[in-house]
Structures are given as structure tokens and as C-alpha cells.
Design an enzyme around this catalytic site. Sequence first.
Site, PDB file in Angstrom:
ATOM      1  N   ASP A 131       9.404  -1.039  -2.449  1.00 14.76           N
ATOM      2  CA  ASP A 131       8.050  -1.410  -2.884  1.00 14.76           C
ATOM      3  C   ASP A 131       8.142  -2.462  -3.993  1.00 14.76           C
ATOM      4  O   ASP A 131       8.522  -2.143  -5.122  1.00 14.76           O
ATOM      5  CB  ASP A 131       7.322  -0.175  -3.424  1.00 14.76           C
TER       6      ASP A 131
ATOM      7  N   TYR B 163       5.841  -7.696 -10.903  1.00 20.04           N
ATOM      8  CA  TYR B 163       6.950  -6.962 -11.515  1.00 20.04           C
ATOM      9  C   TYR B 163       8.018  -7.922 -12.053  1.00 20.04           C
ATOM     10  O   TYR B 163       8.940  -7.508 -12.768  1.00 20.04           O
ATOM     11  CB  TYR B 163       7.576  -5.962 -10.536  1.00 20.04           C
TER      12      TYR B 163
ATOM     13  N   LYS C 286       2.983  -7.538  -3.155  1.00 19.80           N
ATOM     14  CA  LYS C 286       1.553  -7.439  -3.499  1.00 19.80           C
ATOM     15  C   LYS C 286       1.046  -8.727  -4.124  1.00 19.80           C
ATOM     16  O   LYS C 286       1.756  -9.366  -4.914  1.00 19.80           O
ATOM     17  CB  LYS C 286       1.324  -6.277  -4.480  1.00 19.80           C
TER      18      LYS C 286
ATOM     19  N   HIS D 261      -3.115  -6.071  -4.853  1.00 14.53           N
ATOM     20  CA  HIS D 261      -2.609  -5.128  -5.853  1.00 14.53           C
ATOM     21  C   HIS D 261      -3.746  -4.369  -6.551  1.00 14.53           C
ATOM     22  O   HIS D 261      -3.664  -3.158  -6.756  1.00 14.53           O
ATOM     23  CB  HIS D 261      -1.766  -5.901  -6.875  1.00 14.53           C
TER      24      HIS D 261
ATOM     25  N   ALA E 137       9.188   7.406   5.160  1.00 16.15           N
ATOM     26  CA  ALA E 137       8.218   8.177   4.372  1.00 16.15           C
ATOM     27  C   ALA E 137       8.616   8.343   2.913  1.00 16.15           C
ATOM     28  O   ALA E 137       8.036   9.161   2.202  1.00 16.15           O
ATOM     29  CB  ALA E 137       7.988   9.537   5.021  1.00 16.15           C
TER      30      ALA E 137
ATOM     31  N   GLY F 229      10.063   5.492  -0.349  1.00 15.44           N
ATOM     32  CA  GLY F 229      10.546   4.157  -0.678  1.00 15.44           C
ATOM     33  C   GLY F 229      11.030   4.127  -2.113  1.00 15.44           C
ATOM     34  O   GLY F 229      10.836   5.087  -2.870  1.00 15.44           O
ATOM     35  N   LEU F 230      11.649   3.017  -2.480  1.00 16.77           N
ATOM     36  CA  LEU F 230      12.092   2.841  -3.868  1.00 16.77           C
ATOM     37  C   LEU F 230      11.084   1.960  -4.594  1.00 16.77           C
ATOM     38  O   LEU F 230      10.790   0.848  -4.136  1.00 16.77           O
ATOM     39  CB  LEU F 230      13.466   2.159  -3.904  1.00 16.77           C
TER      40      LEU F 230
END
Length: 341
Positions: A61, A66, A94, A125, A29, A31-32
Site C-alpha cells: 500500500d 508518503y 493514491k 486519498h 487479503a 498488505g504492507l
Amino acid sequence: MQKAGFLAPEVRPVDVPKRTLHTGASMPAIGLGTFGSDHATPSVVAEAVRGAIEAGYRHIDCASVYGNEAEIGRVLAELFASGLEREELWITSKLWNDKHDDAAGSCRKSIADLQCGYLDTYLVHWPFPNFHPPGCSVESRSPDAKPYVHENFMRTWRQMEQLVDAGLTRHIGTSNVTIPKLELILRDARIRPAVNEMELHPHFQQPELFDFVRAHGIEPIGYCPLGSPNRPERDRTPEDTSPLEDPVILGIAKRLGVHPATVCLKWAIQRGQTPIPFSVNRRNYVANLQAAVSEPLTAGDMQAIAGIDRHCRLIKGQVFLWKAGQTWEALWDVVGEITPA
Ligand SMILES: NC(=O)c1ccc[n+]([C@@H]2O[C@H](COP(=O)([O-])OP(=O)(O)OC[C@H]3O[C@@H](n4cnc5c(N)ncnc54)[C@H](OP(=O)(O)O)[C@@H]3O)[C@@H](O)[C@H]2O)c1
């Protein structure tokens, strides 16, 4: 033999709260986040992923846009080689807007870059196929930008469904969609979205969308859970507010002797969303994970934070607009129906 770092974590992964998805899968529950914006290079973000997994994070994530999946993948490969099991991690990637007609190629590339064999969640995304040069101003507009066309989105979604059939990803999900779009997607999907990634922090609580996704068995993943305090200048407007500076958050933080970020994350997890805070600073990402396992906020705190929603969307998405003269609200169907082409 020296123990691998991830065998002596600051927080035991087993103690981190979990969400059960509609498939029965269990997702941590918190995340980074891995979007380095303009200030964290791919290798710095990848080292933060290493440190975070060693500290006890098991949910990461990622996204092809990115620009750091290959560097993160090198770190993951090293951790797998030193005994971390792939099944212990929850990895999201994504599909970027320029690949809506090649979900399989894009998904395979993310898996190859991340060196992770398969994904746990693969998200579309943005629901628009519109893209722009990295780092461009929010005022710039692609001449090829298009509105949301449901038939086109479903063509992409059919490809996403095939990724589940092929075992490339365990779940598929949406991101940056609205209730009117989700109503159509849920009507037409063969494989329903397991998660929806959306901006969520105390100054942007989106109660209607939050309730809608939960009522339909879709887990809300909250991005910018701290109000993205270090986002690039181009993503700021004078109207933006900061949850980390809100007097209610500051008051609770002072009483508990914690950073306001801890209060935002506790609120998020207790409310029922899964925050994905970004940090490349060990002290911060460890504190963020500890927020998930330490003393919960009181019912009074939760109620007080419910009362500070400023309806302040920080990620407005202006670059995705498709017509001159539009304002960012057009992307978010604020009148309750899909903004006409
Ligand atoms: N689906 C989408 O369209 C979408 C859009 C935006 C973001 N996301 C995802 O959501 C993630 C999180 O969003 P975000 O990175 O924009 O914003 P955020 O998580 O709200 O804020 C991150 C910033 O807060 C600072 N911070 C983190 N923990 C802190 C702490 N304990 N104390 C003080 N400062 C702290 C970090 O600086 P330090 O590094 O110095 O700690 C970092 O610059 C992204 O990384 C990305 O994975 C998805």
C-alpha cells in the site's frame, strides 16, 4: 546460482487468503503499509518492502504523499530484475489532495517512481482537495481549504475512470469517504470504486460503513489495523484508546501465545477486511503475515472482539477542515448527511 530471496518465503503467497474484487481480480487479503510517519526514512521503508516481499507479501500500500515511492521503486526494480513477475504483486498508490485536477500526471509519476508499469489500485486519498505542509500541527488550517463538493469530486473521478481506460491502473477506489458521499459517487460513477480504504481496528470497527461497502461490492481495506501505536504525537488526543492494550485482545493473545498485533490482524482478515499493517521490523512484518495463515480465531473470540468497539477514530483529519470553529466530526458526516459548506 543463488536463489532470489523471494523464492524461499516464510509464508507461501499462494497460502495467503485472497479477496475477489468486482472485476474478478484476486487481491491478497493482507498488505504492507508504507507510511513511515516521522520515524522511518524512505530507504528504511523501501528495505522493509524488500524484506516483506522476500517473506511472502504480495500486496503493498503506497501513496505519493508518503514521500518514498522512488525508493520503493528502486527496490521493486531490483526484485523484478531478479525474476519477480510484476503480475505477482498487488500495488496501490493514491492521488494526493493537491492533484485532484491532474490525476493522470500524478498517476504516471507514481508508476514511474514505483517502476511498476501499471497500478492495481489507484485511490483518491481524501475526498477534500485540501493540503498542508508535511508534518504540520493538526491545528493548522489552509486558508484555501474547501468542503466536499460532489461536482468537483466527480470531475476528479472522471479523470480516475480515464486512467482505467488508458490501462494505467486496473482499479480505482476511494479512501476516507462516508456513506452519504459514497451514495452519490456510486450513483454517478461510470467505473465504480473497487475498494474503499478506511480506518479499521478493534476499537474502531465502523460497522455501518463496513456493511455498506461490502453490500455494494466494494472491498474494505483497513488502515491502522493495530491502532497505529507509533503514530506521531500530533495525531494523538487524550481520548484515544489502543486496541493492542485492550484486555479482550490481551486475553486472546495470552491464550494463543502470540502478540496482540496477531490477534488484531486475524480478527480483521476473518471479519472480511484487508488490513495493511506497517512495519519496518522484520520480526514484526513476518509475524503479521503469518497471522494470515495460522490457526483462525474461534467464533467466541470473534464475538468478544465485536463487543469491544470503542468508536475511537484515531486519524481524525483535522487539518482538512475548511471553516474556523469546526470540529473534526464535520469531515465524517456524523449526522448522516454531507456536512454543508
Ligand atoms: N488511506 C489513508 O488515509 C491512510 C491513513 C493512514 C494509514 N494508511 C495506510 O495504512 C498503513 C498502516 O497504518 P499505520 O502505519 O498508521 O498503523 P498500524 O499498521 O496500525 O501500526 C503500525 C505500527 O505498529 C508497529 N507494529 C507493526 N507490527 C507489529 C507487531 N507485530 N508487533 C508490535 N508492533 C508492531 C509498527 O512498528 P515497527 O515498524 O517497529 O514494527 C508500526 O509503527 C500505513 O502505513 C499506510 O500505508 C492509509
